[in-house]
Design a protein around this motif. Structure first.
Motif, PDB file in Angstrom:
ATOM      1  N   LEU A 223     -14.041  33.144  74.981  1.00  0.00           N
ATOM      2  CA  LEU A 223     -14.327  34.572  75.120  1.00  0.00           C
ATOM      3  C   LEU A 223     -15.017  34.867  76.448  1.00  0.00           C
ATOM      4  O   LEU A 223     -14.750  35.899  77.073  1.00  0.00           O
ATOM      5  N   GLN A 224     -15.894  33.965  76.875  1.00  0.00           N
ATOM      6  CA  GLN A 224     -16.577  34.169  78.154  1.00  0.00           C
ATOM      7  C   GLN A 224     -15.585  34.111  79.310  1.00  0.00           C
ATOM      8  O   GLN A 224     -15.628  34.940  80.220  1.00  0.00           O
ATOM      9  N   ALA A 225     -14.690  33.128  79.275  1.00  0.00           N
ATOM     10  CA  ALA A 225     -13.701  32.994  80.348  1.00  0.00           C
ATOM     11  C   ALA A 225     -12.788  34.203  80.407  1.00  0.00           C
ATOM     12  O   ALA A 225     -12.446  34.685  81.489  1.00  0.00           O
ATOM     13  N   ALA A 226     -12.378  34.703  79.237  1.00  0.00           N
ATOM     14  CA  ALA A 226     -11.512  35.884  79.204  1.00  0.00           C
ATOM     15  C   ALA A 226     -12.234  37.097  79.793  1.00  0.00           C
ATOM     16  O   ALA A 226     -11.673  37.831  80.612  1.00  0.00           O
ATOM     17  N   ALA A 227     -13.490  37.291  79.388  1.00  0.00           N
ATOM     18  CA  ALA A 227     -14.257  38.428  79.894  1.00  0.00           C
ATOM     19  C   ALA A 227     -14.451  38.335  81.405  1.00  0.00           C
ATOM     20  O   ALA A 227     -14.316  39.332  82.123  1.00  0.00           O
ATOM     21  N   MET A 234     -10.189  37.435  71.805  1.00  0.00           N
ATOM     22  CA  MET A 234     -10.142  37.817  70.392  1.00  0.00           C
ATOM     23  C   MET A 234     -10.966  36.818  69.605  1.00  0.00           C
ATOM     24  O   MET A 234     -10.790  35.614  69.736  1.00  0.00           O
ATOM     25  N   GLY A 235     -11.904  37.336  68.816  1.00  0.00           N
ATOM     26  CA  GLY A 235     -12.802  36.482  68.064  1.00  0.00           C
ATOM     27  C   GLY A 235     -12.239  36.071  66.717  1.00  0.00           C
ATOM     28  O   GLY A 235     -11.239  36.612  66.250  1.00  0.00           O
ATOM     29  N   THR A 236     -12.920  35.120  66.096  1.00  0.00           N
ATOM     30  CA  THR A 236     -12.559  34.677  64.748  1.00  0.00           C
ATOM     31  C   THR A 236     -13.822  34.328  63.972  1.00  0.00           C
ATOM     32  O   THR A 236     -14.902  34.201  64.530  1.00  0.00           O
ATOM     33  N   ASP A 237     -13.639  34.154  62.676  1.00  0.00           N
ATOM     34  CA  ASP A 237     -14.668  33.755  61.715  1.00  0.00           C
ATOM     35  C   ASP A 237     -15.689  34.870  61.484  1.00  0.00           C
ATOM     36  O   ASP A 237     -15.723  35.467  60.432  1.00  0.00           O
ATOM     37  N   SER A 238     -16.558  35.151  62.461  1.00  0.00           N
ATOM     38  CA  SER A 238     -17.504  36.252  62.330  1.00  0.00           C
ATOM     39  C   SER A 238     -17.095  37.385  63.268  1.00  0.00           C
ATOM     40  O   SER A 238     -16.148  37.240  64.037  1.00  0.00           O
ATOM     41  N   ASN A 239     -17.806  38.500  63.207  1.00  0.00           N
ATOM     42  CA  ASN A 239     -17.516  39.610  64.104  1.00  0.00           C
ATOM     43  C   ASN A 239     -18.076  39.286  65.489  1.00  0.00           C
ATOM     44  O   ASN A 239     -19.283  39.323  65.711  1.00  0.00           O
ATOM     45  N   GLN A 240     -17.190  38.989  66.430  1.00  0.00           N
ATOM     46  CA  GLN A 240     -17.600  38.623  67.777  1.00  0.00           C
ATOM     47  C   GLN A 240     -17.325  39.735  68.791  1.00  0.00           C
ATOM     48  O   GLN A 240     -17.456  39.528  69.992  1.00  0.00           O
ATOM     49  N   ILE A 252     -10.874  38.421  64.023  1.00  0.00           N
ATOM     50  CA  ILE A 252     -10.209  38.111  62.751  1.00  0.00           C
ATOM     51  C   ILE A 252     -11.213  37.310  61.926  1.00  0.00           C
ATOM     52  O   ILE A 252     -11.450  36.130  62.175  1.00  0.00           O
ATOM     53  N   ARG A 253     -11.817  37.983  60.988  1.00  0.00           N
ATOM     54  CA  ARG A 253     -12.904  37.344  60.246  1.00  0.00           C
ATOM     55  C   ARG A 253     -12.391  36.506  59.082  1.00  0.00           C
ATOM     56  O   ARG A 253     -11.564  36.948  58.295  1.00  0.00           O
ATOM     57  N   LYS A 254     -12.922  35.309  58.990  1.00  0.00           N
ATOM     58  CA  LYS A 254     -12.793  34.494  57.788  1.00  0.00           C
ATOM     59  C   LYS A 254     -14.090  34.715  57.023  1.00  0.00           C
ATOM     60  O   LYS A 254     -15.168  34.353  57.495  1.00  0.00           O
ATOM     61  N   ARG A 255     -13.996  35.311  55.846  1.00  0.00           N
ATOM     62  CA  ARG A 255     -15.206  35.765  55.176  1.00  0.00           C
ATOM     63  C   ARG A 255     -15.925  34.624  54.463  1.00  0.00           C
ATOM     64  O   ARG A 255     -16.081  34.595  53.237  1.00  0.00           O
ATOM     65  N   VAL A 256     -16.398  33.706  55.282  1.00  0.00           N
ATOM     66  CA  VAL A 256     -17.225  32.611  54.788  1.00  0.00           C
ATOM     67  C   VAL A 256     -18.475  33.176  54.117  1.00  0.00           C
ATOM     68  O   VAL A 256     -18.978  32.628  53.135  1.00  0.00           O
ATOM     69  N   ASP A 257     -18.975  34.287  54.666  1.00  0.00           N
ATOM     70  CA  ASP A 257     -20.159  34.913  54.076  1.00  0.00           C
ATOM     71  C   ASP A 257     -19.916  35.308  52.629  1.00  0.00           C
ATOM     72  O   ASP A 257     -20.786  35.116  51.762  1.00  0.00           O
TER      73      ASP A 257
END
Length: 331
Positions: A223-227, A234-240, A252-257
């Motif tokens: 994400l840092q390199a893209a920015a 595009m993030g995954t797992d949590s809201n990035q 794209i969240r995986k609702r581990v929570d």
């Protein structure tokens, strides 16, 4: 001397758990990378926080520094009467398979892998369903016609995510090119943001202007390199989305929570049952995020397409290929 070092090391890990709990408390063992990894573990921590806030209960926590600590961590919590004991990550499956039979009266749970024991609840996700939405949005947002994917460890879960991403991208644009790289073949591939940045930069040089990360802590480098390059991550797992506002297309969240909260809450209610819980879009196990950080990046057309795809997948009218159960990705 060697024996002393082994015993001393074991004592250090055991000390992290503190005194034995007077009553059964839930416990969680985070995967390698720390609970504030901005991704998978942090999503699990979100479930812990929600449970504590809603119930006023305490939760015992331990974060692995290396996979070899898992066996002892799970055993320590179980021996102290904590329940349920929740293991975060596929890499703890072997350890849990050894510990669970030794504590048949203790409830255990694991997130992202199946452990077939009569006292274990296994939470697994339909990553391919969420990834389809990610691919759809990536292709619709791309101006170059090339999108990218950086995965962590090359395992079936990540291959499943990649295939769903490809299928979604092709549904939006049959001519889209999908570049992809895996970071490595050990769990360390999920904790190498420098390498993630390098792989993303390589894809950007090849024309990718939207890149999803499915690589845990490694994905922070993506994400840092893209920015930095002026393209979309595009993030995954949590809201990035908030890591780089206006430069992360969605997460794209995986609702581990939700899985963690469910395991704790069901144990508190006396309704905890072993078995396999499969969570996809319809079950609230996967979703995509639209908030103030990315709202200007998502057009009305993109939102409508994503919402329609969520509906179609949930209803079964859109079938997303699952490489784990259906074989090699056809895309």
């Amino acid at each position: 001397m060697i024996r002393f070092k082994i015993l001393f090391s074991a004592a250090l890990v055991a000390a992290a758990f503190g005194a034995a709990a007077a009553q059964a408390e839930p416990a969680i063992v985070y995967s390698v990378g720390g609970k504030f990894d901005g991704s998978f573990n942090e999503s699990a921590f979100g479930g812990v926080t929600r449970f504590q806030e809603e119930t006023g209960s305490t939760v015992r926590e331990f974060a692995l520094e290396r996979d070899s600590q898992s066996l002892q961590a799970l055993r320590n919590f179980a021996s102290r009467g904590n329940a349920p004991v929740v293991a975060i990550g596929f890499n703890q499956a072997n350890a849990l398979s050894q510990v669970a039979p030794d504590f048949p009266e203790t409830d255990f749970a694991i997130v992202d892998m199946v452990v077939d024991q009569p006292n274990v609840r296994s939470y697994v996700f339909k990553e391919h369903e969420g990834a389809y939405i990610g691919g759809l949005l990536a292709a619709m947002a791309s101006k170059s016609g090339t999108v990218g994917f950086v995965g962590g460890m090359d395992i079936p879960i990540i291959q499943r995510f990649l295939c769903g991403y490809k299928q979604g991208a092709l549904a939006a644009d049959p001519d889209v090119q999908v570049l992809f790289n895996m970071t490595g073949d050990t769990p360390a591939a999920f904790a190498n943001p420098v390498r993630g940045g390098e792989l993303a930069t390589g894809q950007i040089k090849r024309g990718a202007d939207v890149i999803i990360q499915a690589a845990g802590g490694t994905g922070l480098g993506v994400l840092q390199a893209a920015a930095d390059a002026g393209v979309l991550g595009m993030g995954t797992d949590s809201n990035q989305n908030g890591l780089h506002p206006g430069k992360v297309l969605t997460s794209i969240r995986k609702r581990v929570d939700n899985a963690v909260f469910d395991s704790f809450q069901s144990a508190a209610n006396g309704t905890f049952e072993p078995g396999i819980q499969v969570l996809g879009l319809a079950e609230g196990g996967m979703d995509w995020v639209l908030d103030d950080n990315n709202r200007e990046l998502i057009t009305a057309e993109m939102q409508a397409a994503a919402d329609a795809a969520v509906q179609g997948i949930s209803a079964g009218t859109i079938k997303v290929h699952d490489v784990v159960t259906e074989g090699a990705c056809p895309f």
